[in-house]
Design an enzyme around this catalytic site. Sequence first.
Site, PDB file in Angstrom:
ATOM      1  N   CYS A 119       7.206 -25.192  -6.796  1.00 25.06           N
ATOM      2  CA  CYS A 119       8.143 -24.418  -5.958  1.00 25.06           C
ATOM      3  C   CYS A 119       9.575 -24.449  -6.486  1.00 25.06           C
ATOM      4  O   CYS A 119      10.409 -23.655  -6.039  1.00 25.06           O
ATOM      5  CB  CYS A 119       8.095 -24.908  -4.519  1.00 25.06           C
ATOM      6  SG  CYS A 119       6.451 -24.820  -3.809  1.00 25.06           S
ATOM      7  N   HIS A 252      14.635 -22.573  -1.122  1.00 23.03           N
ATOM      8  CA  HIS A 252      13.184 -22.355  -1.175  1.00 23.03           C
ATOM      9  C   HIS A 252      12.679 -22.177   0.246  1.00 23.03           C
ATOM     10  O   HIS A 252      13.058 -22.935   1.151  1.00 23.03           O
ATOM     11  CB  HIS A 252      12.520 -23.555  -1.858  1.00 23.03           C
ATOM     12  CG  HIS A 252      11.019 -23.533  -1.762  1.00 23.03           C
ATOM     13  ND1 HIS A 252      10.283 -22.412  -2.057  1.00 23.03           N
ATOM     14  CD2 HIS A 252      10.127 -24.498  -1.390  1.00 23.03           C
ATOM     15  CE1 HIS A 252       9.001 -22.686  -1.883  1.00 23.03           C
ATOM     16  NE2 HIS A 252       8.879 -23.935  -1.472  1.00 23.03           N
ATOM     17  N   ASN A 282       5.332 -19.538   2.511  1.00 25.85           N
ATOM     18  CA  ASN A 282       5.802 -20.230   1.308  1.00 25.85           C
ATOM     19  C   ASN A 282       5.133 -19.598   0.089  1.00 25.85           C
ATOM     20  O   ASN A 282       3.926 -19.747  -0.107  1.00 25.85           O
ATOM     21  CB  ASN A 282       5.455 -21.717   1.427  1.00 25.85           C
ATOM     22  CG  ASN A 282       5.911 -22.537   0.239  1.00 25.85           C
ATOM     23  OD1 ASN A 282       6.289 -21.991  -0.795  1.00 25.85           O
ATOM     24  ND2 ASN A 282       5.865 -23.845   0.369  1.00 25.85           N
TER      25      ASN A 282
HETATM   26  O1  UT7 Z   1       6.711 -25.812  -1.105  1.00 25.73           O
HETATM   27  C1  UT7 Z   1       6.672 -27.181  -1.291  1.00 25.73           C
HETATM   28  C2  UT7 Z   1       7.310 -27.825  -0.214  1.00 25.73           C
HETATM   29  N1  UT7 Z   1       6.395 -28.001   0.916  1.00 25.73           N
HETATM   30  C3  UT7 Z   1       6.941 -28.242   2.068  1.00 25.73           C
HETATM   31  O2  UT7 Z   1       8.141 -28.182   2.180  1.00 25.73           O
HETATM   32  C4  UT7 Z   1       6.081 -28.661   3.242  1.00 25.73           C
HETATM   33  C5  UT7 Z   1       6.725 -29.814   3.921  1.00 25.73           C
HETATM   34  N2  UT7 Z   1       6.045 -30.271   5.121  1.00 25.73           N
HETATM   35  C6  UT7 Z   1       6.036 -29.527   6.245  1.00 25.73           C
HETATM   36  O3  UT7 Z   1       6.546 -28.419   6.257  1.00 25.73           O
HETATM   37  C7  UT7 Z   1       5.435 -30.115   7.473  1.00 25.73           C
HETATM   38  O4  UT7 Z   1       5.166 -31.479   7.268  1.00 25.73           O
HETATM   39  C8  UT7 Z   1       4.140 -29.406   7.923  1.00 25.73           C
HETATM   40  C9  UT7 Z   1       4.464 -28.022   8.438  1.00 25.73           C
HETATM   41  C10 UT7 Z   1       3.163 -29.302   6.762  1.00 25.73           C
HETATM   42  C11 UT7 Z   1       3.469 -30.179   9.055  1.00 25.73           C
HETATM   43  O5  UT7 Z   1       4.373 -30.324  10.134  1.00 25.73           O
HETATM   44  P1  UT7 Z   1       4.528 -31.736  10.843  1.00 25.73           P
HETATM   45  O6  UT7 Z   1       5.480 -31.556  11.945  1.00 25.73           O
HETATM   46  O7  UT7 Z   1       4.885 -32.734   9.769  1.00 25.73           O
HETATM   47  O8  UT7 Z   1       3.098 -31.970  11.432  1.00 25.73           O
HETATM   48  P2  UT7 Z   1       2.118 -33.203  11.182  1.00 25.73           P
HETATM   49  O9  UT7 Z   1       1.573 -33.180   9.811  1.00 25.73           O
HETATM   50  O10 UT7 Z   1       2.802 -34.434  11.668  1.00 25.73           O
HETATM   51  O11 UT7 Z   1       0.945 -32.867  12.205  1.00 25.73           O
HETATM   52  C12 UT7 Z   1       1.154 -32.909  13.612  1.00 25.73           C
HETATM   53  C13 UT7 Z   1      -0.113 -32.539  14.315  1.00 25.73           C
HETATM   54  C14 UT7 Z   1      -1.342 -33.308  13.840  1.00 25.73           C
HETATM   55  O12 UT7 Z   1      -2.154 -33.581  14.979  1.00 25.73           O
HETATM   56  P3  UT7 Z   1      -2.131 -35.040  15.630  1.00 25.73           P
HETATM   57  O13 UT7 Z   1      -2.578 -35.971  14.556  1.00 25.73           O
HETATM   58  O14 UT7 Z   1      -0.716 -35.266  16.053  1.00 25.73           O
HETATM   59  O15 UT7 Z   1      -3.088 -34.886  16.767  1.00 25.73           O
HETATM   60  C15 UT7 Z   1      -2.063 -32.313  12.963  1.00 25.73           C
HETATM   61  O16 UT7 Z   1      -3.440 -32.529  12.896  1.00 25.73           O
HETATM   62  O17 UT7 Z   1      -0.410 -31.156  14.096  1.00 25.73           O
HETATM   63  C16 UT7 Z   1      -1.765 -31.009  13.675  1.00 25.73           C
HETATM   64  N3  UT7 Z   1      -1.869 -29.834  12.804  1.00 25.73           N
HETATM   65  C17 UT7 Z   1      -2.144 -28.602  13.256  1.00 25.73           C
HETATM   66  N4  UT7 Z   1      -2.412 -28.147  14.498  1.00 25.73           N
HETATM   67  C18 UT7 Z   1      -2.627 -26.821  14.624  1.00 25.73           C
HETATM   68  C19 UT7 Z   1      -1.682 -29.787  11.469  1.00 25.73           C
HETATM   69  N5  UT7 Z   1      -1.834 -28.521  11.039  1.00 25.73           N
HETATM   70  C20 UT7 Z   1      -2.113 -27.771  12.121  1.00 25.73           C
HETATM   71  C21 UT7 Z   1      -2.361 -26.407  12.328  1.00 25.73           C
HETATM   72  N6  UT7 Z   1      -2.604 -25.966  13.586  1.00 25.73           N
HETATM   73  N7  UT7 Z   1      -2.337 -25.501  11.311  1.00 25.73           N
END
Ligand code: UT7
Length: 325
Positions: A119, A252, A282
Site C-alpha cells: 500500500c 492512503h 482500500n
Molecule cells: O492497507 C494496509 C493497511 N491496512 C489497514 O490499515 C487495516 C488496519 N486495520 C483496520 O482497519 C481495523 O483493524 C479493521 C477494520 C481491520 C478491524 O477493525 P477493529 O475495530 O480493529 O475490529 P477487530 O478486529 O477488533 O474486531 C472486532 C469484532 C470482532 O468480534 P469479537 O471478537 O469482538 O466478537 C470481529 O470478529 O468485529 C468482528 N468482525 C466483524 N464483524 C462483522 C471482524 N470483521 C467483521 C465483519 N463483519 N466484516
Amino acid sequence: MTRYSRITGTGSFLPPDLVSNADLVERLAKQGVETSDEWIAGRTGIRVRHFAEPDVCSSDLGLQAAQRALQAAGLSPQDIDLIIVATSTPDMVFPSTACILQNKLGANGCPAFDVQAVCSGFIYALTVADAMIKTGAASRALVIGAEVFSRLLDFKDRTTCVLFGDGAGAVVLEASDTPGILASDLHADGQHVGILCVPGHVSGGLVTGEPMLRMDGQAVFRLAVGVLEETARAVLAKAGKTAADIDWLIPHQANLRIMHGTAKRLKISMEKMIVTVDQHGNTSAASIPLALDFAVRSGKVQKGQTLMLEGVGGGFTWGSVLLTY
Ligand code: UT7
C-alpha cells in the site's frame, strides 16, 4: 539551474462492477459468512468498492489511468521516457506489469519496471521517479498504482474481504525549473512481514503456501497511526515546512479511523483531508493516485497548492511525499 520534478497530469480508472456493502453482505451470506453494512461502514468508513471482471488485469486498469493522465498533461505515449508501476497484484510472475502496460500504451523503448511496497507502493514509485528526474535519468515519467486486490481476498474471512477494492491511478511527472516535489521520506521494517501478507509462492509449476491476503488488523492499525504521524513530521522537516502549510492531506485510503487519527495528531483539519475510501475501499498502491485524481478533477486541488501524500502497508512499509501541485 536546479532540476525538479512536477506533476503535470493525473488520471484514474475504476472497473464498472460497483459492489456496495449490502451487495457484499448478500454475497457472503450465501457462504455462511456474516457481516453488516453497519460494521463495515462504522469500523472503516467503506460503503462501496469496485471489483474487476475476471479477465481484467492490473495492466488494463493502469492503462486507462495512464491514458487519462497523459491526456491531462497534453502528452502522447511517445513523449514518456520512464514507466513505473506500483502493484502487489501483477499480471504475471514476470515480466513486470510495467512492461505489459508499456506495450499496451505504445510507449515501447523507455525503461519500465514495477515497484513492490504494497500500500506504500505509489509513494515509493513517485520517490524513485522524482530521483531519476532530478539526476537527469528521465524527464517525463508515468507513475502508476494499479491493483486487482479482489483476486487475493479470501471471501470466507470477513475480517479482510470487506476492506479492499480494485482500481488504478496515475500521474505524469515531468522535469521542471520550479518545484514540484519538495521532499520525500521512505521507510520499511521487515520484522513485521507477518502482520500483513499473502503467504504463497510459485514452485515447480504449483502455487504453494496460502496465496490469500492475511492481516492482523489491530496490529496494522496500531503501527499505521504511529508511523503515518512520524513520516509526516519527517517530510515536513526535510522541506522546512509545518503542518499549517499543507493545503491537502491525501493519505492512503484504508480506514477512515486511521485517516482521522493521523489528521488529528498533525492538527490538520478534517476539511483538508481528501477522502475516497468510502467509495473505493482500500485499493492498496492505487489508493493515493486515485484519491489525488478525484481531488484534482473535482476542483478541490488547485495549481500551486501544497499536498502531502502518505502511505503505509505490508512489509511493513511507509512513507510520504510533500509537493507543490
Ligand atoms: O492497507 C494496509 C493497511 N491496512 C489497514 O490499515 C487495516 C488496519 N486495520 C483496520 O482497519 C481495523 O483493524 C479493521 C477494520 C481491520 C478491524 O477493525 P477493529 O475495530 O480493529 O475490529 P477487530 O478486529 O477488533 O474486531 C472486532 C469484532 C470482532 O468480534 P469479537 O471478537 O469482538 O466478537 C470481529 O470478529 O468485529 C468482528 N468482525 C466483524 N464483524 C462483522 C471482524 N470483521 C467483521 C465483519 N463483519 N466484516
